[in-house]
Design an enzyme around this catalytic site. Structure first.
Site, mmCIF file in Angstrom:
data_model
loop_
_atom_site.group_PDB
_atom_site.id
_atom_site.type_symbol
_atom_site.label_atom_id
_atom_site.label_comp_id
_atom_site.label_asym_id
_atom_site.label_seq_id
_atom_site.Cartn_x
_atom_site.Cartn_y
_atom_site.Cartn_z
ATOM 1 N N ARG A 22 -10.305 -0.643 4.632
ATOM 2 C CA ARG A 22 -11.654 -0.394 4.106
ATOM 3 C C ARG A 22 -12.020 -1.530 3.163
ATOM 4 N NH1 ARG A 22 -10.534 5.248 1.722
ATOM 5 N NH2 ARG A 22 -8.681 4.052 1.237
ATOM 6 N N SER A 36 -10.061 10.724 1.677
ATOM 7 C CA SER A 36 -9.774 12.163 1.701
ATOM 8 C C SER A 36 -9.916 12.759 0.306
ATOM 9 C CB SER A 36 -8.372 12.389 2.258
ATOM 10 O OG SER A 36 -8.317 11.905 3.572
ATOM 11 N N LYS A 75 2.253 11.524 -2.710
ATOM 12 C CA LYS A 75 1.188 12.534 -2.595
ATOM 13 C C LYS A 75 1.745 13.887 -2.193
ATOM 14 C CE LYS A 75 -2.290 9.545 -0.603
ATOM 15 N NZ LYS A 75 -2.947 9.282 0.670
ATOM 16 N N HIS A 111 -11.279 8.097 9.421
ATOM 17 C CA HIS A 111 -10.071 8.113 10.261
ATOM 18 C C HIS A 111 -10.451 8.243 11.742
ATOM 19 C CE1 HIS A 111 -8.230 10.118 6.498
ATOM 20 N NE2 HIS A 111 -7.669 8.921 6.567
#
Ligand code: COA
Length: 168
Positions: free
Chosen positions: A95, A133, A44, A19
């Protein structure tokens, strides 16, 4: 001349070097970058409290000595937040190919919700390609080395989250 402002939204649970790399590069393109995080995304339940996530983002911005980056909390729809800020560019990191479908869908929906809003993708560097993460939290939970993935400050927060009962 009008200032170029962009928003980089995310859960940042916690912020990683991946990030941070996107923040640094986006901040070099725009006059102001707003890193925007939210209490909770639909799919989440973050492990870190909102103020801890914001604290970690702020510490990364300080570490990178970026003076044109702000951190803000938003709630509700991202496009509504962007509209209120008068911003029409959203930044997302891209990504591996596995990100593509989710990111493409999110960009499409945001654009449908507000056609003024464009999403710009910044490709992750080789180093940030496989960081997430969730993986970082798994590594912290298993008490392994975090130095390749997060800053010392974030690593300390992760240790406190998973191992604070073992201290003392
Ligand atoms: N480097 C490292 N990791 C990266 C990364 C990069 N460059 N880019 C993404 N990631 C990882 C994150 O670590 C995270 O990993 P995890 O799933 O293991 O936690 C994952 O990719 C995606 O997280 P993040 O970038 O924080 O995005 P998100 O999908 O959690 O956040 C919001 C999405 C907050 C932007 C989105 O839910 C939102 O806009 N919510 C508001 C409501 C709304 O408007 N909904 C409609 C949108 S369609």
């Amino acid at each position: 001349m009008q200032k170029r402002i962009a928003i980089y939204p995310g859960t940042f649970d916690p912020i990683t070097f991946g990030h941070a790399d996107i923040i640094k590069r986006a901040a070099s393109i725009f006059d102001t970058l707003i890193v925007a995080t939210t209490e909770k995304s639909s799919n989440k339940q973050p492990s870190f409290a909102l103020h801890d996530r914001i604290g970690m983002i702020e510490s990364e911005i300080q570490r990178m000595q970026l003076t044109n980056v702000q951190v803000t909390l938003f709630s509700g729809l991202l496009v509504d937040f962007a509209e209120k800020q008068g911003v029409n560019v959203l930044i997302r990191g891209m990504r591996a190919l596995s990100d593509f479908e989710y990111e493409f869908q999110m960009a499409y929906i945001n654009h449908k919700l507000n056609p003024r809003i464009e999403t710009l993708f910044i490709p992750a560097t080789e180093q940030g390609h496989f960081i997430s993460s969730s993986f970082v939290k798994e590594i912290a939970r298993l008490n392994s080395e975090l130095t390749s993935f997060v800053s010392p400050f974030v690593a300390a927060q992760l240790k406190a989250l998973y191992h604070s009962n073992n201290i003392s």
